[in-house]
Structure formats: structure tokens, C-alpha cells
Design a protein around this motif. Structure first.
Motif, PDB file in Angstrom:
ATOM      1  N   SER A   5      55.704 -74.083 -30.858  1.00 32.92           N
ATOM      2  CA  SER A   5      56.523 -75.250 -30.548  1.00 32.92           C
ATOM      3  C   SER A   5      58.013 -74.961 -30.711  1.00 32.92           C
ATOM      4  O   SER A   5      58.426 -73.971 -31.333  1.00 32.92           O
ATOM      5  CB  SER A   5      56.138 -76.405 -31.469  1.00 32.92           C
ATOM      6  OG  SER A   5      56.489 -76.099 -32.813  1.00 32.92           O
ATOM      7  N   GLU A   6      58.821 -75.870 -30.169  1.00 33.13           N
ATOM      8  CA  GLU A   6      60.275 -75.780 -30.351  1.00 33.13           C
ATOM      9  C   GLU A   6      60.634 -75.785 -31.834  1.00 33.13           C
ATOM     10  O   GLU A   6      61.538 -75.071 -32.269  1.00 33.13           O
ATOM     11  CB  GLU A   6      60.955 -76.941 -29.637  1.00 33.13           C
ATOM     12  CG  GLU A   6      62.463 -76.983 -29.824  1.00 33.13           C
ATOM     13  CD  GLU A   6      63.120 -78.166 -29.122  1.00 33.13           C
ATOM     14  OE1 GLU A   6      64.128 -78.662 -29.653  1.00 33.13           O
ATOM     15  OE2 GLU A   6      62.618 -78.578 -28.059  1.00 33.13           O
ATOM     16  N   SER A   7      59.926 -76.592 -32.615  1.00 34.28           N
ATOM     17  CA  SER A   7      60.227 -76.649 -34.057  1.00 34.28           C
ATOM     18  C   SER A   7      59.977 -75.310 -34.727  1.00 34.28           C
ATOM     19  O   SER A   7      60.676 -74.947 -35.684  1.00 34.28           O
ATOM     20  CB  SER A   7      59.403 -77.750 -34.728  1.00 34.28           C
ATOM     21  OG  SER A   7      58.010 -77.480 -34.641  1.00 34.28           O
ATOM     22  N   ARG A  10      63.099 -73.245 -33.854  1.00 31.70           N
ATOM     23  CA  ARG A  10      64.245 -73.748 -34.615  1.00 31.70           C
ATOM     24  C   ARG A  10      64.150 -73.324 -36.077  1.00 31.70           C
ATOM     25  O   ARG A  10      65.140 -72.996 -36.720  1.00 31.70           O
ATOM     26  CB  ARG A  10      64.320 -75.273 -34.504  1.00 31.70           C
ATOM     27  CG  ARG A  10      64.788 -75.769 -33.141  1.00 31.70           C
ATOM     28  CD  ARG A  10      65.024 -77.273 -33.164  1.00 31.70           C
ATOM     29  NE  ARG A  10      65.474 -77.771 -31.874  1.00 31.70           N
ATOM     30  CZ  ARG A  10      66.734 -77.760 -31.457  1.00 31.70           C
ATOM     31  NH1 ARG A  10      67.679 -77.254 -32.251  1.00 31.70           N
ATOM     32  NH2 ARG A  10      67.066 -78.237 -30.275  1.00 31.70           N
TER      33      ARG A  10
END
Length: 380
Positions: A5-7, A10
Motif C-alpha cells: 500500500s501507499e502507507s 510512506r
């Protein structure tokens, strides 16, 4: 099933930023394709045109790409995309990236070999991200474990259908084509999107007879013969993360010391698993495992280390090999590859995927445990 995921990405950027001060850096410029993927999720096709990911202490990450990759880069979660026109250009792309970084103390994960001018003051080599990649997050481990299951499935196809293929006059290439086709179909059906978009594949080799004594033997249009060993080594990748599983089979009934060699490989594998614990070093695992082959009187048949790291690359640091004194910590991932190679006679190799834990190693590849040596007979 979707990819990471993007998280996740990040979180990786934040982890790198938190580590910069200890490295004495204001920022790091990632040029290695796998380091860029690791910190951004930008799965791309590398070419001669450099692409970089800039991570600074307290700024958003920046993707630095050739103009023709602008739209591909814009499809990621990263909002700051900067482009140069073309390579080689009047200014080297990496020199441009360094200027864009604007850091007094900048780390590069790779020095460009084609840059024949001295890099600016304050630019140094940094292995920060390479070392972070050694220890996987739970989401990465999940993909490794899934890849291991598909590698196992491919071996199960070899176990279940090779006898029929050989009886029908089929070759090593026929066996390999069958197991890869069936496994790709299973992956396509079960992981769908992640297989197509985020790096899914299965590869392998099947080779037999005297050519089994070649550690990197290639399959041929050759039917395996009764009394020979047949090595099947499989690598699978899901969501960009790799795992391996491999086994040696006997065609027809065992002859000579074939069963003893398979037992030696089994015990060698077990020693590697037993030694893969926090506090031990990579080199110690290699020594403990290969000593078993020497105790079986097979020292002269050893041609390589016991294993290597795995993750975004099928082969990556650290190495279970002489000279690698890296201490083991939980969530490192390695292969375990006992190899016995006797030129002009035969060869044997088994492969497991191992994960370091707080205690005993985890082995997500289950084929060898569920198919001991005495069962790996391809009946004709």
C-alpha cells in the motif's frame, strides 16, 4: 489481491528520513532500481536513462526521471516529479539530480560508472537503504511466504506429472514447460492484479543425468533416463518479492549411493535451518551447513555457498557465505541450497526459503519437509 500500500511506502520514506542524521546526511539519492522500488513502489523498466528517488530529512520525496517516463512516474503516490530531457545529454543526468537535491551532505547508493568527472564535495556513498532492505516488514514477509507456496506448487507438478512425461518420451524442457504453465495459471487465477501489475512470475530449471553436476545447468531437449538424478529448482515472485524451492528426484529406482546423497543434502539443509538464529552470523550458517556435507565425505563435491538473501531481488545481500560476518536479526530472508556436484556422474541440489525469527527459523517452503528423500522417486 493488491500490492503493498501507499502507507507502506510512506513508512519506508519516514524510516529512511529518521536514519539520515545518524548517517551524517541531509539526504540520500537512490539510483539503484530496486532501492527506488523499495522506497516508492515505482515498478518500472530500467534502461540506460538514470532514474532517481531523492529523500531528504524534512521534505517530500522526489522522483527524478527522464521525460518519457513522466506519465508513468505520475501514476505513483509521489507528488513531486521532476524530469530531464534525454540521456546522455549535455549534462549527465546524475549531476542534474545532485543539483536538484540541493544537499550539502548527500548520499548516493550507487556511483554512476559512466560519469567520468569528479562528484561535487559532500557527495558520498551510502548503504543506508541497502541495509534497511535486509530486514523485511510483515507485509514483505507475507509476499515472500506466498511466493514460496507457488514455488512449492511448481515442484508438486514436477513430482506428480514427470513420470508420465518421461514414459512418453518427454524431455527436460517438456517437464519444465508443464510445471511453469500450470503454476502461472494458478497464480493468474489467485493473485490476478498483483500478478499482472506488480511483478509476478515463476521461473525454473530442470536438468538431469551428468548435467545435474552443473550448478547452473540449463534444460535441454533430452529425456531423463532411468537411474539418473533430476534437479528441479524453482523461483517464484509475488508483488515483486522472491522465494525459492527446489528438489532432486531420482528417475526410476535409486542406484548406488543416490539415497545417501539425498540424505546428506537433507541433513545439510537441517543444519542451515538450525543455525539461522539471531546472534549467529551469515558465515556461521554457511560453515555449519557445509560441514555436514564434509562429514558425509562429500567435501570435494561442494561448488558454492549455502545461500543468499532474497527480497525484491532473487539474489541480494547479505550472503550465507564465507567472509560475510553480518549478524542475523529477525525478518531477514535467505535461501538454503545444499549442493552436491560430481562431474561425469551426477548432481543434487535442494532449496528452501528461510526466515530468521526470534527463535527457530521459519521455513515457508514446505515441499522438502512434506516430501522426504525416499518419496522423491519418479516411478517408470
Amino acid at each position: 489481491m493488491k500490492g503493498l500500500s501507499e502507507s507502506f511506502y510512506r513508512g519506508k520514506v519516514a524510516q529512511i528520513q529518521a536514519s539520515l542524521e545518524a548517517e551524517g546526511l541531509d539526504g540520500v539519492l537512490l539510483l539503484d532500481v530496486y532501492n527506488v522500488i523499495y522506497a516508492s513502489g515505482f515498478f518500472h523498466t530500467p534502461s540506460e536513462r538514470p532514474m532517481g528517488l531523492l529523500i531528504r530529512k524534512s521534505a517530500d520525496p522526489v522522483l527524478l526521471v527522464p521525460l518519457l517516463e513522466q506519465e508513468n512516474a505520475a501514476s505513483t503516490w509521489i507528488g513531486d516529479i521532476r524530469t530531464y530531457f534525454e540521456y546522455p545529454g549535455e549534462e549527465h543526468a546524475v549531476e542534474w539530480m545532485i543539483r536538484e537535491a540541493g544537499c550539502q551532505r548527500l548520499g548516493l547508493d550507487r556511483f554512476p560508472q559512466d560519469l567520468d568527472r569528479a562528484l561535487p564535495a559532500g557527495v558520498t556513498r551510502s548503504r543506508l537503504v541497502d541495509k534497511l532492505r535486509w530486514v523485511k516488514d510483515p507485509a514483505e514477509i507475507e509476499l515472500v511466504e506466498l511466493a514460496a507456496r507457488y514455488a512449492d506448487y511448481c515442484l508438486e507438478q514436477v513430482r506428480d506429472y514427470s513420470s508420465d512425461i518421461i514414459r512418453g518420451g518427454g524431455t527436460e524442457l517438456d517437464i519444465l514447460a508443464m510445471c511453469l504453465k500450470n503454476t502461472r495459471a494458478k497464480m493468474q487465477a489467485e493473485v490476478g492484479e498483483i500478478f499482472n501489475l506488480y511483478g509476478g512470475s515463476v521461473v525454473g530449471t530442470v536438468h538431469s543425468g551428468e548435467r545435474a553436476a552443473l550448478p547452473h545447468g540449463s534444460p535441454m531437449h533430452r529425456p531423463p533416463q532411468r537411474g539418473e538424478t533430476l534437479i528441479a529448482g524453482i523461483g517464484a515472485m509475488v508483488g515483486g518479492y522472491h522465494a525459492e524451492s527446489g528438489a532432486t528426484f531420482i528417475v526410476g529406482e535409486p542406484v548406488g549411493d543416490q539415497m545417501r546423497c539425498l540424505q546428506a543434502a537433507r541433513d545439510c539443509d537441517a543444519a542451515g535451518v538450525d543455525t539461522l538464529r539471531p546472534g549467529n552470523t551469515c558465515a556461521q550458517v554457511n560453515t555449519a551447513a557445509l560441514n555436514v556435507l564434509k562429514e558425509y565425505g562429500l567435501g570435494d563435491a561442494i561448488r558454492h555457498r549455502i545461500g543468499h538473501g532474497m527480497g525484491l531481488q532473487g539474489h541480494e545481500a547479505p550472503w550465507l557465505a564465507p567472509g560475510d560476518e553480518t549478524p542475523l536479526v529477525p525478518k531477514m530472508v535467505f535461501s538454503n541450497e545444499p549442493g552436491i556436484y560430481r562431474p561425469g556422474i551426477d548432481g543434487y541440489r535442494t532449496i528452501n526459503t528461510m526466515i530468521v525469527t526470534d527463535g527457530a527459523a521459519s521455513v515457508p517452503s514446505r515441499f522438502l519437509a512434506e516430501n522426504p528423500p525416499e518419496t522423491r522417486i519418479l516411478t517408470l
